[in-house]
Design a protein around this motif. Structure first.
Motif, short mmCIF file in Angstrom:
data_model
loop_
_atom_site.label_atom_id
_atom_site.label_comp_id
_atom_site.label_asym_id
_atom_site.label_seq_id
_atom_site.Cartn_x
_atom_site.Cartn_y
_atom_site.Cartn_z
N THR A 102 0.82 -1.20 0.00
CA THR A 102 0.00 0.00 0.00
C THR A 102 0.86 1.25 0.00
OG1 THR A 102 -1.73 -1.18 1.20
CG2 THR A 102 -1.84 1.22 1.22
N CYS A 136 -8.88 -5.30 -8.43
CA CYS A 136 -8.55 -3.91 -8.75
C CYS A 136 -8.28 -3.73 -10.24
CB CYS A 136 -7.32 -3.47 -7.95
SG CYS A 136 -7.58 -3.36 -6.15
N ILE A 143 -1.36 1.97 -16.96
CA ILE A 143 -0.92 1.47 -15.66
C ILE A 143 0.24 0.51 -15.86
CG2 ILE A 143 -1.62 0.33 -13.53
CD1 ILE A 143 -3.18 2.92 -14.14
N TRP A 153 -6.93 2.37 -4.90
CA TRP A 153 -7.27 1.89 -6.24
C TRP A 153 -8.60 2.47 -6.73
CZ3 TRP A 153 -3.30 -0.43 -8.49
CH2 TRP A 153 -3.49 -0.82 -9.83
N ASP A 154 -9.51 2.73 -5.83
CA ASP A 154 -10.76 3.37 -6.24
C ASP A 154 -10.48 4.74 -6.85
OD1 ASP A 154 -12.24 1.22 -5.37
OD2 ASP A 154 -12.82 2.14 -3.46
N ILE A 178 -7.60 5.61 -8.31
CA ILE A 178 -6.94 5.36 -9.60
C ILE A 178 -7.99 5.06 -10.66
CG2 ILE A 178 -5.41 3.78 -10.84
CD1 ILE A 178 -3.86 3.47 -8.17
N LEU A 236 2.39 1.75 -3.52
CA LEU A 236 1.42 2.26 -4.49
C LEU A 236 1.03 3.71 -4.18
CD1 LEU A 236 -0.87 -0.86 -4.97
CD2 LEU A 236 0.60 0.19 -6.69
N GLN A 266 -7.58 -0.69 -1.32
CA GLN A 266 -8.80 -0.54 -2.10
C GLN A 266 -9.16 0.94 -2.28
OE1 GLN A 266 -10.55 -3.24 -3.60
NE2 GLN A 266 -11.22 -1.42 -4.72
N LEU A 325 -5.60 -7.62 -5.95
CA LEU A 325 -5.16 -6.83 -7.09
C LEU A 325 -5.88 -7.23 -8.36
CD1 LEU A 325 -1.33 -6.40 -6.44
CD2 LEU A 325 -3.05 -4.59 -6.58
#
Length: 374
Positions: A81, A179, A158, A144-145, A147, A84, A141, A176
């Protein structure tokens, strides 16, 4: 400027060939396809993707967002996390104009409490994000939401490098996958160097990412192509290198571009206006190993005696099809089970690799060092 590049990403002028790989990536990005890009370390994957694929994508016009994250060494959901999050911060700042960075950050990343600061030395803006969740998987999460929200409105690409290391984290690959699938037609490139770990993620029955994307393998560069590449860089210094000498040099460096370039640069330091022969190549290699001896010795000191013995024997033999054979076991003085566990550890760490049915050292210079000094 044509030169032998190492210790950094190779710019487009100094990438040797790899035209097939560039075109496959170009087509995948243009059509919104997903790719799993694999090959041994230092084969040029990251250089091609960052300096050619990404730059071409950014030049195609309009507003573009590129997320690039290097996942090498992630070992927990927290580290994944954080990696990222840091990559999103840098990628977002690099993808949007300075004049609109704060507005775009508030629009796309508002729930992550974005803050903009200026580097006092360069004046360049930097972005920091602050998630509210305390549970790492929920943090992931949440990131990623956001992104996904960007990709819905902005043409995006990506790229996740050294992706296979998520295999060390329980449930990370499955999360992932969810995601990645949520990004729709956004092209995604997953890069990796540990093929057996990638197989566990993508190819094994019941793998968390089975049937995801298409494969692209970076293969060794043809001997003749690299010979021409060498000649172009030696010629301004009055040096020539016969094809057979160039081919032997490439093979001794396991056809790894980074190691080939480093050795060629060492030859340039030692010679001018001569035809390079095998003795000169050997002398340059010895000099290169002498210059790096302290580094290799310190690196090897972190290994157990068992692992160092296995490494040294693999280096001495160059390729080992069966490390549990009687001859190998006799030379290292270890049991079959001990050697098997050692090989698995070294393979997972990327110190050795399995190529064409045999194990070999991943770093040809470390292999040469072990043969020379151990």
């Amino acid at each position: 400027m044509k030169q032998f590049v190492f210790d950094r990403l190779v710019d487009s002028e100094n990438i040797c060939n790899l035209q097939r790989e560039q075109q496959v990536l170009r087509d995948a990005v243009a059509s919104g396809h997903n790719m799993v890009v694999y090959g041994p370390r230092n084969y040029g994957k990251t250089s091609v993707v960052r300096n050619i694929t990404i730059e071409e994508f950014r030049r195609t016009g309009g507003r573009r967002f590129v997320l690039f994250a290097d996942l090498l060494g992630v070992r927990s959901m927290q580290s994944l996390t954080r990696r990222l999050s840091g990559s999103l911060q840098r990628s977002f700042a690099a993808s949007f104009p300075v004049r609109s960075l704060l507005d775009n950050a508030s629009r796309f990343l508002g729930a992550l409490r974005p803050e903009i600061a200026l580097d006092p030395q360069t004046g360049s803006p930097s972005l920091s994000l602050h998630t509210r969740e305390t549970e790492p998987s929920r943090n992931l999460q949440t990131l990623w939401d956001h992104i996904a929200g960007i990709t819905e409105e902005v043409d995006s690409l990506i790229v996740l490098d050294e992706f296979q290391d998520v295999a060390f984290i329980d449930e990370a690959a499955a999360q992932l996958r969810s995601c990645l699938e949520g990004l729709g037609a956004t092209p995604i490139l997953l890069l990796g160097s540990k093929r057996h770990m990638l197989a566990d993620l993508f190819a094994a029955p019941g793998a968390p990412l089975s049937a995801w994307g298409s494969d692209l393998e970076f293969l060794p560069i043809r001997h003749d192509d690299y010979h021409r590449y060498m000649e172009e860089r030696f010629r301004p210094h009055g040096l020539t290198i016969p094809r057979e000498v160039a081919a032997t040099l490439q093979d001794e460096m396991q056809r790894v571009p980074e190691a080939i370039n480093r050795l060629c640069a060492q030859i340039l330091e030692l010679h001018q206006a001569v035809e390079i022969d095998q003795a000169m190549v050997r002398a340059a290699l010895v000099k290169l190993l002498e210059n790096r001896e302290g580094r290799f010795a310190a690196y090897l000191s972190a290994f157990s005696g068992t692992d160092e013995s296995v490494l040294t024997e693999i280096a001495r033999r160059e390729r080992v099809a069966h490390p549990q054979s009687k001859g190998f076991l006799a030379n290292v003085g270890l049991s079959s089970r001990t050697v098997a566990l050692s090989v698995k550890r070294l393979w997972d760490r990327g110190v050795i690799e399995h190529v064409a049915g045999s194990y070999r050292m991943a770093d040809p210079l470390l292999a040469a060092y072990l043969r020379q000094y151990r």
